[in-house]
Scaffold this motif. Structure first.
Motif, PDB file in Angstrom:
ATOM      1  N   ASP A 288       0.857  -1.255  -0.035  1.00 44.81           N
ATOM      2  CA  ASP A 288       0.067   0.187   0.036  1.00 44.81           C
ATOM      3  C   ASP A 288       0.889   1.219  -0.174  1.00 44.81           C
ATOM      4  N   ASP A 289       2.182   1.142   0.771  1.00 43.33           N
ATOM      5  CA  ASP A 289       3.006   2.266   0.744  1.00 43.33           C
ATOM      6  C   ASP A 289       3.596   2.638  -0.547  1.00 43.33           C
ATOM      7  N   LEU A 290       3.998   1.637  -1.035  1.00 46.54           N
ATOM      8  CA  LEU A 290       4.769   1.768  -2.422  1.00 46.54           C
ATOM      9  C   LEU A 290       3.665   1.991  -3.489  1.00 46.54           C
ATOM     10  N   PHE A 291       2.484   1.816  -3.321  1.00 43.32           N
ATOM     11  CA  PHE A 291       1.622   2.078  -4.366  1.00 43.32           C
ATOM     12  C   PHE A 291       1.190   3.504  -4.286  1.00 43.32           C
ATOM     13  N   GLN A 292       1.088   4.157  -3.030  1.00 43.29           N
ATOM     14  CA  GLN A 292       0.803   5.371  -2.798  1.00 43.29           C
ATOM     15  C   GLN A 292       2.075   6.370  -3.262  1.00 43.29           C
ATOM     16  N   VAL A 293       3.287   5.981  -3.096  1.00 47.17           N
ATOM     17  CA  VAL A 293       4.515   6.482  -3.341  1.00 47.17           C
ATOM     18  C   VAL A 293       4.747   6.602  -4.898  1.00 47.17           C
ATOM     19  N   GLY A 294       4.248   5.345  -5.463  1.00 48.88           N
ATOM     20  CA  GLY A 294       4.380   5.265  -6.848  1.00 48.88           C
ATOM     21  C   GLY A 294       3.351   6.472  -7.749  1.00 48.88           C
ATOM     22  N   CYS A 295       2.007   6.536  -6.882  1.00 50.70           N
ATOM     23  CA  CYS A 295       0.946   7.412  -7.394  1.00 50.70           C
ATOM     24  C   CYS A 295       1.550   8.687  -7.442  1.00 50.70           C
ATOM     25  N   ILE A 296       2.412   9.453  -6.369  1.00 52.47           N
ATOM     26  CA  ILE A 296       2.988  10.550  -6.216  1.00 52.47           C
ATOM     27  C   ILE A 296       3.895  10.548  -7.590  1.00 52.47           C
ATOM     28  N   GLY A 297       4.671   9.651  -7.764  1.00 56.05           N
ATOM     29  CA  GLY A 297       5.553   9.882  -8.983  1.00 56.05           C
ATOM     30  C   GLY A 297       4.885   9.879 -10.284  1.00 56.05           C
ATOM     31  N   LEU A 298       3.822   9.142 -10.403  1.00 55.03           N
ATOM     32  CA  LEU A 298       2.962   9.363 -11.602  1.00 55.03           C
ATOM     33  C   LEU A 298       2.307  10.813 -11.716  1.00 55.03           C
ATOM     34  N   MET A 299       2.032  11.251 -10.818  1.00 55.55           N
ATOM     35  CA  MET A 299       1.409  12.735 -10.763  1.00 55.55           C
ATOM     36  C   MET A 299       2.529  13.706 -11.179  1.00 55.55           C
ATOM     37  N   LYS A 300       3.573  13.410 -10.559  1.00 55.95           N
ATOM     38  CA  LYS A 300       4.914  14.338 -10.956  1.00 55.95           C
ATOM     39  C   LYS A 300       5.271  14.369 -12.382  1.00 55.95           C
ATOM     40  N   ALA A 301       5.054  12.682 -12.631  1.00 51.42           N
ATOM     41  CA  ALA A 301       5.639  12.571 -14.201  1.00 51.42           C
ATOM     42  C   ALA A 301       4.424  13.499 -15.270  1.00 51.42           C
ATOM     43  N   ILE A 302       3.044  13.353 -14.677  1.00 52.55           N
ATOM     44  CA  ILE A 302       2.109  14.018 -15.712  1.00 52.55           C
ATOM     45  C   ILE A 302       2.500  15.493 -15.655  1.00 52.55           C
ATOM     46  N   ASP A 303       2.736  15.973 -14.465  1.00 53.23           N
ATOM     47  CA  ASP A 303       3.002  17.407 -14.502  1.00 53.23           C
ATOM     48  C   ASP A 303       4.108  18.151 -15.300  1.00 53.23           C
ATOM     49  N   ASN A 304       5.326  17.069 -15.393  1.00 55.35           N
ATOM     50  CA  ASN A 304       6.285  17.369 -16.062  1.00 55.35           C
ATOM     51  C   ASN A 304       6.487  17.063 -17.569  1.00 55.35           C
ATOM     52  N   PHE A 305       5.393  16.106 -18.028  1.00 52.37           N
ATOM     53  CA  PHE A 305       5.812  15.651 -19.499  1.00 52.37           C
ATOM     54  C   PHE A 305       5.402  16.477 -20.347  1.00 52.37           C
ATOM     55  N   ASP A 306       6.051  16.575 -21.434  1.00 57.16           N
ATOM     56  CA  ASP A 306       6.011  17.270 -22.691  1.00 57.16           C
ATOM     57  C   ASP A 306       5.631  16.498 -23.850  1.00 57.16           C
ATOM     58  N   PRO A 307       4.317  16.648 -24.124  1.00 56.52           N
ATOM     59  CA  PRO A 307       3.740  15.638 -25.142  1.00 56.52           C
ATOM     60  C   PRO A 307       4.558  16.140 -26.523  1.00 56.52           C
ATOM     61  N   SER A 308       5.178  17.332 -26.722  1.00 55.13           N
ATOM     62  CA  SER A 308       5.564  17.696 -28.063  1.00 55.13           C
ATOM     63  C   SER A 308       6.861  16.986 -28.186  1.00 55.13           C
ATOM     64  N   HIS A 309       7.578  16.130 -27.490  1.00 55.02           N
ATOM     65  CA  HIS A 309       8.752  15.608 -27.459  1.00 55.02           C
ATOM     66  C   HIS A 309       8.561  14.013 -28.445  1.00 55.02           C
ATOM     67  N   MET A 310       7.413  13.717 -28.623  1.00 56.37           N
ATOM     68  CA  MET A 310       7.022  12.838 -29.450  1.00 56.37           C
ATOM     69  C   MET A 310       7.366  11.467 -28.872  1.00 56.37           C
ATOM     70  N   VAL A 311       7.060  11.366 -27.607  1.00 59.86           N
ATOM     71  CA  VAL A 311       7.554  10.026 -26.936  1.00 59.86           C
ATOM     72  C   VAL A 311       6.348   9.524 -26.143  1.00 59.86           C
ATOM     73  N   GLN A 312       6.271   8.141 -26.144  1.00 56.04           N
ATOM     74  CA  GLN A 312       5.058   7.782 -25.178  1.00 56.04           C
ATOM     75  C   GLN A 312       5.231   8.025 -23.793  1.00 56.04           C
ATOM     76  N   PHE A 313       4.149   8.331 -22.970  1.00 51.02           N
ATOM     77  CA  PHE A 313       4.186   8.708 -21.729  1.00 51.02           C
ATOM     78  C   PHE A 313       4.755   7.551 -20.645  1.00 51.02           C
ATOM     79  N   SER A 314       4.492   6.500 -20.973  1.00 55.40           N
ATOM     80  CA  SER A 314       5.063   5.332 -20.252  1.00 55.40           C
ATOM     81  C   SER A 314       6.748   5.361 -20.133  1.00 55.40           C
ATOM     82  N   THR A 315       7.300   5.858 -21.516  1.00 54.05           N
ATOM     83  CA  THR A 315       8.577   5.936 -21.392  1.00 54.05           C
ATOM     84  C   THR A 315       9.224   7.193 -20.478  1.00 54.05           C
ATOM     85  N   TYR A 316       8.570   8.030 -20.311  1.00 53.79           N
ATOM     86  CA  TYR A 316       9.053   8.944 -19.460  1.00 53.79           C
ATOM     87  C   TYR A 316       8.484   8.701 -17.883  1.00 53.79           C
ATOM     88  N   GLY A 317       7.223   8.143 -17.998  1.00 54.97           N
ATOM     89  CA  GLY A 317       6.580   8.027 -16.615  1.00 54.97           C
ATOM     90  C   GLY A 317       7.233   6.930 -15.784  1.00 54.97           C
TER      91      GLY A 317
END
Length: 258
Positions: free
Chosen positions: A64-93
């Motif tokens: 449960d702790d790892l999942f919650q921390v992972g979700c924080i990482g996911l939200m940080k990845a969403i906020d910092n991801f730039d779609p103009s770089h033409m890479v899949q989100f999973s590659t960055y996330g």
């Protein structure tokens, strides 16, 4: 997930997945400030978080702790991801999620060690996982040290630094009766009951001496002074020091033996 279907109140069997073109559309809306699109995108990538935390589950951490921390990482990845770089989100996330979990494991250790040792420890753990896949068995510390070009002592120190401490009351064996605990297998040969009693008796015997006798015993056996040096410090003759010392030792011996 150790047979667990629900994690942090989320039913993992019912997690949705985003369709191929849906991710791009949602990311554009997110960059435009659409909060609902962000929520939908997070929910659609929770399986990504689950896949990342799988590699960290063998370290005794709460899923449960790892999942919650992972979700924080996911939200940080969403906020910092730039779609103009033409890479899949999973590659960055994925690296962002994994990095957040590693930071949590490193900084949340119950034992405080230096940053350099923690960094070495996680290099060692990554190398250990890689060698395990390559060799199909648990690698030795020597093999890990050779792969990382590190001294064996440094590898051992790093592994010890991130190993979870155990309680003295943790059971190590049971045969149906009272369990055998770690404490039962640990013996302190320097602080036995007999030695404690002897120390108490010695303390009481010394306390019963006169002030001059206590000072002579302290100077002779704590400070390591000669009888001549003690005589000079106290202002009496060496013969008097010798007589008082012998009398004090007899009194101590008599008090302990009786």
């Amino acid at each position: 997930m150790q047979g667990k279907v629900e994690i942090c109140g989320v039913n993992t069997a019912k997690l949705r997945s985003l369709k191929p073109g849906e991710s791009e559309a949602l990311l554009r809306k997110i960059k435009a400030g659409d909060r609902e699109a962000r929520k939908t995108f997070i929910e659609g990538n929770l399986r990504l978080v689950l896949s990342v935390i799988q590699r960290f589950l063998g370290r005794g951490e709460n899923p449960d702790d790892l999942f919650q921390v992972g979700c924080i990482g996911l939200m940080k990845a969403i906020d910092n991801f730039d779609p103009s770089h033409m890479v899949q989100f999973s590659t960055y996330g994925v690296p962002m999620i994994a990095g957040e979990i590693r930071r949590f494991l490193r900084d949340g250790s119950p034992l405080r060690v230096s940053r350099s040792i923690r960094d070495t420890a996680y290099r060692v753990l990554q190398c250990k996982e890689k060698l395990l896949l390559e060799k199909g068995r648990e690698p030795t510390h020597e093999e890990i040290a050779a792969a990382l070009a590190l001294p064996l002592a440094q590898v051992c120190e790093a592994i010890d630094a991130v190993s979870a401490p155990i309680s003295l009351f943790d059971p190590v064996h049971t045969d149906g009766g009272d369990p055998l605990t770690v404490m039962d297998q640990v013996r302190d040969t320097r602080n036995t009951d007999e030695q404690w009693l002897e120390r108490i008796a010695l303390h009481d015997a010394v306390a019963a001496l006169s002030a001059r006798e206590r000072r002579i015993i302290d100077l002779r056996y704590q400070s390591g002074k000669t009888q001549m040096e003690v005589a000079g410090l106290i202002g009496i003759s060496q013969a008097q020091v010798s007589r008082l010392e012998k009398g004090a030792l007899k009194s101590i011996r008599r008090a302990i033996v009786s």
